[in-house]
Design a protein around this motif. Structure first.
Motif, mmCIF file in Angstrom:
data_model
loop_
_atom_site.group_PDB
_atom_site.id
_atom_site.type_symbol
_atom_site.label_atom_id
_atom_site.label_comp_id
_atom_site.label_asym_id
_atom_site.label_seq_id
_atom_site.Cartn_x
_atom_site.Cartn_y
_atom_site.Cartn_z
ATOM 1 N N ILE A 268 4.223 2.958 4.845
ATOM 2 C CA ILE A 268 4.496 1.632 4.305
ATOM 3 C C ILE A 268 4.278 1.708 2.799
ATOM 4 O O ILE A 268 3.179 2.043 2.348
ATOM 5 C CB ILE A 268 3.570 0.558 4.907
ATOM 6 C CG1 ILE A 268 3.582 0.613 6.440
ATOM 7 C CG2 ILE A 268 3.955 -0.822 4.382
ATOM 8 C CD1 ILE A 268 4.914 0.337 7.077
ATOM 9 N N HIS A 269 5.316 1.402 2.034
ATOM 10 C CA HIS A 269 5.154 1.369 0.576
ATOM 11 C C HIS A 269 4.909 -0.065 0.165
ATOM 12 O O HIS A 269 5.797 -0.918 0.252
ATOM 13 C CB HIS A 269 6.398 1.924 -0.128
ATOM 14 C CG HIS A 269 6.276 1.905 -1.620
ATOM 15 N ND1 HIS A 269 6.954 1.003 -2.422
ATOM 16 C CD2 HIS A 269 5.527 2.667 -2.461
ATOM 17 C CE1 HIS A 269 6.631 1.211 -3.685
ATOM 18 N NE2 HIS A 269 5.772 2.212 -3.734
ATOM 19 N N ALA A 288 10.114 12.481 1.738
ATOM 20 C CA ALA A 288 9.443 12.209 3.016
ATOM 21 C C ALA A 288 10.441 11.751 4.069
ATOM 22 O O ALA A 288 10.377 12.180 5.229
ATOM 23 C CB ALA A 288 8.353 11.162 2.811
ATOM 24 N N ARG A 289 11.372 10.888 3.657
ATOM 25 C CA ARG A 289 12.369 10.407 4.618
ATOM 26 C C ARG A 289 13.245 11.547 5.114
ATOM 27 O O ARG A 289 13.563 11.651 6.309
ATOM 28 C CB ARG A 289 13.246 9.312 3.982
ATOM 29 C CG ARG A 289 14.275 8.749 4.968
ATOM 30 C CD ARG A 289 13.598 7.972 6.076
ATOM 31 N NE ARG A 289 14.464 7.695 7.214
ATOM 32 C CZ ARG A 289 14.367 8.289 8.401
ATOM 33 N NH1 ARG A 289 13.443 9.236 8.618
ATOM 34 N NH2 ARG A 289 15.170 7.956 9.388
ATOM 35 N N LYS A 290 13.645 12.442 4.210
ATOM 36 C CA LYS A 290 14.467 13.580 4.606
ATOM 37 C C LYS A 290 13.708 14.508 5.556
ATOM 38 O O LYS A 290 14.317 15.219 6.358
ATOM 39 C CB LYS A 290 14.934 14.338 3.369
ATOM 40 C CG LYS A 290 15.992 13.581 2.563
ATOM 41 C CD LYS A 290 16.420 14.355 1.331
ATOM 42 C CE LYS A 290 17.499 13.595 0.561
ATOM 43 N NZ LYS A 290 17.913 14.312 -0.678
ATOM 44 N N VAL A 293 10.037 11.311 8.048
ATOM 45 C CA VAL A 293 9.033 10.239 7.994
ATOM 46 C C VAL A 293 9.750 8.902 7.775
ATOM 47 O O VAL A 293 10.594 8.784 6.872
ATOM 48 C CB VAL A 293 8.029 10.486 6.851
ATOM 49 C CG1 VAL A 293 6.999 9.356 6.791
ATOM 50 C CG2 VAL A 293 7.344 11.839 7.040
ATOM 51 N N LEU A 294 9.447 7.900 8.574
ATOM 52 C CA LEU A 294 10.035 6.570 8.408
ATOM 53 C C LEU A 294 9.403 5.882 7.209
ATOM 54 O O LEU A 294 8.174 5.874 7.068
ATOM 55 C CB LEU A 294 9.838 5.717 9.661
ATOM 56 C CG LEU A 294 10.976 5.703 10.688
ATOM 57 C CD1 LEU A 294 12.211 5.008 10.126
ATOM 58 C CD2 LEU A 294 11.303 7.088 11.189
ATOM 59 N N ILE A 295 10.230 5.297 6.345
ATOM 60 C CA ILE A 295 9.744 4.608 5.151
ATOM 61 C C ILE A 295 10.065 3.126 5.260
ATOM 62 O O ILE A 295 11.222 2.744 5.504
ATOM 63 C CB ILE A 295 10.404 5.173 3.871
ATOM 64 C CG1 ILE A 295 10.229 6.692 3.783
ATOM 65 C CG2 ILE A 295 9.845 4.468 2.641
ATOM 66 C CD1 ILE A 295 8.797 7.153 3.673
ATOM 67 N N ASP A 318 18.181 5.223 3.629
ATOM 68 C CA ASP A 318 17.772 5.147 5.043
ATOM 69 C C ASP A 318 16.344 4.630 5.170
ATOM 70 O O ASP A 318 15.556 5.103 5.989
ATOM 71 C CB ASP A 318 17.910 6.511 5.732
ATOM 72 C CG ASP A 318 17.949 6.383 7.254
ATOM 73 O OD1 ASP A 318 18.369 5.314 7.747
ATOM 74 O OD2 ASP A 318 17.543 7.332 7.944
ATOM 75 N N PHE A 319 16.013 3.629 4.355
ATOM 76 C CA PHE A 319 14.714 2.963 4.397
ATOM 77 C C PHE A 319 14.801 1.694 5.240
ATOM 78 O O PHE A 319 15.890 1.189 5.531
ATOM 79 C CB PHE A 319 14.245 2.586 2.990
ATOM 80 C CG PHE A 319 13.828 3.747 2.122
ATOM 81 C CD1 PHE A 319 13.799 5.047 2.597
ATOM 82 C CD2 PHE A 319 13.455 3.532 0.796
ATOM 83 C CE1 PHE A 319 13.420 6.116 1.792
ATOM 84 C CE2 PHE A 319 13.070 4.585 -0.023
ATOM 85 C CZ PHE A 319 13.054 5.873 0.473
ATOM 86 N N VAL A 320 13.664 1.179 5.604
ATOM 87 C CA VAL A 320 13.527 -0.103 6.311
ATOM 88 C C VAL A 320 12.801 -1.063 5.385
ATOM 89 O O VAL A 320 11.983 -0.642 4.565
ATOM 90 C CB VAL A 320 12.724 0.090 7.625
ATOM 91 C CG1 VAL A 320 12.440 -1.237 8.315
ATOM 92 C CG2 VAL A 320 13.453 1.050 8.560
ATOM 93 N N VAL A 321 13.088 -2.359 5.494
ATOM 94 C CA VAL A 321 12.328 -3.356 4.731
ATOM 95 C C VAL A 321 11.491 -4.193 5.692
ATOM 96 O O VAL A 321 11.843 -4.371 6.862
ATOM 97 C CB VAL A 321 13.233 -4.266 3.877
ATOM 98 C CG1 VAL A 321 13.904 -3.468 2.770
ATOM 99 C CG2 VAL A 321 14.278 -4.984 4.727
ATOM 100 N N SER A 322 10.382 -4.724 5.180
ATOM 101 C CA SER A 322 9.377 -5.361 6.046
ATOM 102 C C SER A 322 9.622 -6.835 6.311
ATOM 103 O O SER A 322 8.825 -7.468 6.993
ATOM 104 C CB SER A 322 7.991 -5.199 5.423
ATOM 105 O OG SER A 322 7.902 -5.938 4.215
ATOM 106 N N ASP A 323 10.707 -7.404 5.749
ATOM 107 C CA ASP A 323 10.942 -8.842 5.877
ATOM 108 C C ASP A 323 9.753 -9.576 5.244
ATOM 109 O O ASP A 323 9.410 -9.286 4.102
ATOM 110 C CB ASP A 323 11.169 -9.222 7.334
ATOM 111 C CG ASP A 323 11.692 -10.638 7.508
ATOM 112 O OD1 ASP A 323 12.673 -10.995 6.841
ATOM 113 O OD2 ASP A 323 11.108 -11.390 8.305
ATOM 114 N N THR A 324 9.079 -10.483 5.945
ATOM 115 C CA THR A 324 7.953 -11.210 5.352
ATOM 116 C C THR A 324 6.595 -10.625 5.708
ATOM 117 O O THR A 324 5.560 -11.181 5.323
ATOM 118 C CB THR A 324 7.960 -12.692 5.785
ATOM 119 O OG1 THR A 324 7.829 -12.757 7.210
ATOM 120 C CG2 THR A 324 9.229 -13.398 5.352
#
Length: 354
Positions: A268-269, A288-290, A293-295, A318-324
């Motif tokens: 989690i960044h 890390a993603r390559k 590792v999920l970011i 290929d990242f994910v965002v955390s929404d709220t």
């Protein structure tokens, strides 16, 4: 005398029967104690900092609030006796399994969990995703130890038991109740280091209030929770390693690289602003993603939506965002998501669902 004695025996029997009927009409609430300030003690009655957490057992907590007998048939279990900064993934799994076992019993109407305030919001969100029942689960704590003048633990516990036994709380998800306020486990956060009104849901607001010995709800959580979730922890003994990397001016990738080397499956960044990535940090996250590792891009701000493809091209990276979700709650959802899938698109959908 015989007639009087007979009449007295009949009256006694009727009163006993009435008392038993009254008890039968009360909800059955189990209190699971885990420690924390609510079970803490200080050197003097004015000690409100520097006290020792997790000293008082569950039976003494219950005995300190005899009024509980008027609102529920209460039983207590000591699950852990720790300060909540020591809460681990293994503690969460043990607690969630016990909650699910109890709520599956027809003679349990609700659960109250006494907990240290430092990580209440994390435990609440974990249970919000893993409890498999619509029955009320209420997490409660205190900001002052049990020995302090105006200790807030007793009234908080009374309100929590009342709330857990209320039909109005059914289906509302895991709740956090302190200071006469009701918050959703998904949204609540600790907002002040020491004041009694520390638990807040910034921007989205409280679910309701405790007043006149009953809950008053004004909104509900739309995101899926408890019995509606897809996460099954019944056979899990551990969770995937997910760590948090904090964004700040002049930051570097040292911590990130250490987490990846230590076996992190997800990062989690906690970025600045809208989850921004610094020039120093971005290459490490890409590498890390390559490496598999999920970011997840989150924000240290604590309020607002982290916009997908806003401060970074998440589709391309290929990242994910955390929404709220704040970073500590994003970590919980990513851990559980990784027990289901490693596909980033599927995980992004989970962040928009829960």
């Amino acid at each position: 005398m015989t007639t009087f004695a007979s009449a007295l025996a009949v009256c006694t029997a009727l009163l006993t029967s009435a008392a038993a009927f009254a008890q039968d009409k009360l909800p059955n609430v189990t209190i699971l104690a885990t420690g924390g300030t609510i079970a803490g003690t200080g050197a003097t009655s004015t000690t409100t900092v520097g006290y020792t957490a997790a000293k008082v057992g569950v039976e003494r907590l219950i005995e300190a609030v005899p009024e509980l007998k008027k609102v529920a048939n209460v039983k207590g279990e000591q699950v852990f006796q720790i300060a909540s900064e020591n809460m681990t993934n293994e503690h969460w799994l043990t607690l969630a399994k016990r909650v699910n076992t109890l709520l599956a019993q027809p003679d349990v109407d609700g659960i109250v969990i006494t907990h240290g305030t430092d990580t209440i919001e994390e435990t609440a969100y974990f249970l919000n995703l893993t409890v498999k029942s619509t029955k009320p689960v209420v997490i409660v704590g205190a900001m002052r130890p049990s020995t302090a003048i105006s200790a807030d633990g007793p009234i908080n516990l009374y309100n929590a038991v009342t709330l857990a036994g209320s039909k109005d709380a059914v289906g509302k998800g895991v709740l956090v109740s302190l200071n006469d306020q009701i918050n959703a486990g998904r949204d609540v956060t600790k907002a002040n280091t020491s004041t009694a009104d520390t638990f807040r849901t910034p921007e989205l607001g409280f679910l309701g209030y405790m007043q006149d010995n009953k809950p008053h709800f004004y909104r509900q959580v739309i995101r899926k929770h408890t019995a509606e979730t897809e996460f099954d922890i019944s056979k899990l003994d551990s969770l995937p390693q997910v760590d948090i990397v904090y964004g700040y001016a002049n930051n570097n990738r040292i911590a990130l690289d250490a987490f990846v080397k230590a076996g992190a499956k997800g990062i989690i960044h906690a970025g600045v602003g809208d989850g921004s990535l610094s020039n120093a940090m971005k290459p490490g996250l890409v590498e890390a993603r390559k490496a598999g590792v999920l970011i997840v891009r989150s924000s240290r701000v604590g309020n607002g939506i982290v916009a997908r493809n806003g401060e970074a091209n998440d589709d391309e990276l290929d990242f994910v965002v955390s929404d709220t979700l704040n970073p500590q709650k994003a970590r919980i959802l990513l851990m559980l998501a990784l027990t289901k899938t490693t596909d980033s698109k599927a995980i992004q959908k989970l962040f928009y669902t829960y």
